[in-house]
Design an enzyme around this catalytic site. Sequence first.
Site, PDB file in Angstrom:
ATOM      1  N   MET A  70       2.011 -20.744  -3.491  1.00  0.00           N
ATOM      2  CA  MET A  70       1.658 -19.397  -3.864  1.00  0.00           C
ATOM      3  C   MET A  70       1.040 -19.329  -5.252  1.00  0.00           C
ATOM      4  O   MET A  70       1.512 -20.377  -6.130  1.00  0.00           O
ATOM      5  CB  MET A  70       2.943 -18.645  -3.663  1.00  0.00           C
ATOM      6  CG  MET A  70       3.106 -18.185  -2.492  1.00  0.00           C
ATOM      7  SD  MET A  70       4.390 -16.936  -2.022  1.00  0.00           S
ATOM      8  CE  MET A  70       5.808 -18.332  -2.748  1.00  0.00           C
ATOM      9  N   GLY A  71       0.261 -18.308  -5.864  1.00  0.00           N
ATOM     10  CA  GLY A  71      -0.152 -18.590  -7.102  1.00  0.00           C
ATOM     11  C   GLY A  71      -1.627 -18.064  -6.984  1.00  0.00           C
ATOM     12  O   GLY A  71      -2.601 -18.680  -7.183  1.00  0.00           O
ATOM     13  N   TYR A  95       5.331 -19.212   3.263  1.00  0.00           N
ATOM     14  CA  TYR A  95       6.250 -17.988   3.630  1.00  0.00           C
ATOM     15  C   TYR A  95       7.647 -18.608   3.704  1.00  0.00           C
ATOM     16  O   TYR A  95       8.606 -17.821   3.744  1.00  0.00           O
ATOM     17  CB  TYR A  95       5.773 -17.653   4.921  1.00  0.00           C
ATOM     18  CG  TYR A  95       4.761 -16.887   4.878  1.00  0.00           C
ATOM     19  CD1 TYR A  95       4.550 -15.440   4.584  1.00  0.00           C
ATOM     20  CD2 TYR A  95       3.500 -17.454   5.348  1.00  0.00           C
ATOM     21  CE1 TYR A  95       3.398 -14.950   4.725  1.00  0.00           C
ATOM     22  CE2 TYR A  95       2.108 -16.642   5.186  1.00  0.00           C
ATOM     23  CZ  TYR A  95       2.013 -15.434   4.577  1.00  0.00           C
ATOM     24  OH  TYR A  95       1.051 -14.727   4.625  1.00  0.00           O
ATOM     25  N   ASP A 153       3.064  -5.894 -10.253  1.00  0.00           N
ATOM     26  CA  ASP A 153       2.359  -5.190 -11.047  1.00  0.00           C
ATOM     27  C   ASP A 153       1.623  -4.063 -10.365  1.00  0.00           C
ATOM     28  O   ASP A 153       1.506  -2.942 -11.116  1.00  0.00           O
ATOM     29  CB  ASP A 153       1.209  -5.990 -11.879  1.00  0.00           C
ATOM     30  CG  ASP A 153       0.567  -6.563 -11.148  1.00  0.00           C
ATOM     31  OD1 ASP A 153       0.581  -6.947  -9.927  1.00  0.00           O
ATOM     32  OD2 ASP A 153      -0.823  -6.992 -11.422  1.00  0.00           O
ATOM     33  N   ASP A 163       5.021 -14.948  -8.570  1.00  0.00           N
ATOM     34  CA  ASP A 163       3.929 -15.851  -9.085  1.00  0.00           C
ATOM     35  C   ASP A 163       4.503 -16.053 -10.407  1.00  0.00           C
ATOM     36  O   ASP A 163       3.988 -16.482 -11.333  1.00  0.00           O
ATOM     37  CB  ASP A 163       2.610 -15.112  -8.883  1.00  0.00           C
ATOM     38  CG  ASP A 163       2.134 -15.454  -7.551  1.00  0.00           C
ATOM     39  OD1 ASP A 163       2.681 -16.112  -6.853  1.00  0.00           O
ATOM     40  OD2 ASP A 163       1.083 -14.745  -7.100  1.00  0.00           O
ATOM     41  N   GLY A 220       0.852  -1.200   0.035  1.00  0.00           N
ATOM     42  CA  GLY A 220      -0.027  -0.003   0.023  1.00  0.00           C
ATOM     43  C   GLY A 220       1.130   1.281   0.006  1.00  0.00           C
ATOM     44  O   GLY A 220       2.063   1.241   0.005  1.00  0.00           O
TER      45      GLY A 220
END
Length: 485
Positions: free
Chosen positions: A254-255, A362, A181, A211, A155
Amino acid sequence: MEKIKYDFTVESLGECKVHSPIELSTKHGDFRALYVKNSSFVRNKVNVYADQPDEAPDMSNLLEKAGPREYIYFNPAHVTAGICTCGGLCPGLNDVIRAVVRCLWNRYGVRRIRGIRFGYKGFFTEQGYDTVELNPDNVDTIHKIGGSFLGTSRGGGNRVSDIVDSIERMNINVMFIIGGDGTQRGSLDIANEIERRGLKIAVVGIPKTVDNDLQFIDRSFGFETAVQQATKAINSCHMEAHSQINGIGLVNLMGRESGFIATAAAIASHEANFCLIPEVPFDLDGPNGFLAHLEERLIRRKHAVIVVAEGAGQELLATTNQTDASGNKKLADIGVYLRDKITEYFAEKKFHINLKYIDPSYEVRAAVITANDSIYCERLGNNAVHAAMAGKTKIVIGLVHDKYVHIPISMATLKRNIVDPEGSLWRDCLDATQQPVYMVNNISTVTDRLRKAADEADAKAIERLKVVNNMQKEKEKSQKKGEAK
C-alpha cells in the site's frame, strides 16, 4: 511561491466551568500525575540552523498539548457521545474504539455512547443501520481482532446537512470520527455546519491512514503494524528468490501517494534490493532504467527482491481518471504491470528467471496490531476524549515529536505527508537497498517534474488556507455584530 503560514489555534465551544471528575495534580513536584494546561505547547519545527533565524514562538509554530484538563466544558451526566470509523480498514481501529469508550465510561462517567455503524453511511436513515450502544463490556475484547467492530465504508461525507440532522436527532454532543484526510475534511465540514446552526457539539478526529500520509504527525496508528506485516511478506519473497535460479521476488504494498510503508519495510527487512515509491520516478527501459539495473543485479547476485508501493510508476500506465467513493483516484495496478514487463524483458533476452509476485495489502490492513501500536491507539483514544470533554472541536489528535497534541483539522489536511526524496528516511532506504539514487535516463526532466509537483501541492495548500482564513474572518465579523447587538 507564497510561503504557507500555518495557524494552529484550537477552537473551543466555550469556557470550561465543570471540574473534571479525574483527580490529578496541578503542580509539579508532588509525584502525582498532572493536568495539562492550555498554555502548554510543542514546537512544530524544532530544527535549528545557524544561518537562519529561529521560528517565531507563535501559533504558526506552536501546537497545543493534549491531555486531561482540570476544568472541562461538558457535564459528563449530560453527554451523549458518538463514534464512527470511515474509509478503508487499518490495523488498530478496534483498539481506538475501545480506548475512547473506556475513557468516557471509566474516567468521566459518561453512560450514553453510540457507535455509528458503517462510517458516514450509518447516519442516513434510508440505510437502515441501527446504532450500537457501547460500554466497557461489549468492547472489552475487540482489540484482539482486526477490522472494525462498528464496520466502515467509503463516501457519504458530502451529505453534511443529513449527517448533522442525524447527530441532532440522537442528541449527540461529543462526536469522534476516525478516518483519513478525506474523512477529516468531511468532519471539518460537519463541525462547520454544527457551528452554523449554533449547536454546542464537539467534533474530534482521530487520524486513520495506514499510508502515514497525514501532515505533521510522527506516524499514524496502524503504520507500525503494517510495516511489520509487509516485512514478513518481503522476507518470504526473499526466501523464494534466493532459493531459485535467478529468482525475483516482487512485493506490492500500500501507498497511494506516499511510499512510507514500502520505504520503512524495505529498510526493516534488510532483504530488499529495489524500493519503488510514488515520490521518486523511475524509467523502465534505457541504459539507466529499472530493468537494466535489475538485470545487472541478477548477473551479479543471482537473485533480487523488489518492493513497490501501489502508487509508484503511475505515469508508465494508462489511467482511467476515475475515483472511488472517497474521492481517491483509482490507480492502475503497478504490481501486475511490473510482473508482466519483467517477464517480457527477460524472455526477449532468453535470460531464465523465476519470478514470485506477492500482494499482501488486504492481509496487512486486517492485521491485529503490535504491542507498541496498541499503546499508541490507547493513548490517542484517551487524549481524544480529554479534548472533547474540554470542549475542543475541529481538531485531530496527533503525535508530534513524541508529544500528543491538538492539530486543527484545517491545518492537518492542507497537504499530504510524503517521503522526502532529499530527506534522511529515503537516504537510509538507498543505503539499505543499494539501488541508484535515480533510475532515469534524463535527470533534468525528472527534477523539473518533481519541482512542478511540489509547487502544485503548495499552491493547492495555499488555496485551501485562503478558504480557511476567509471563513475565520466571516466568523469574527459575525461575532462582532452579535456583540454590538
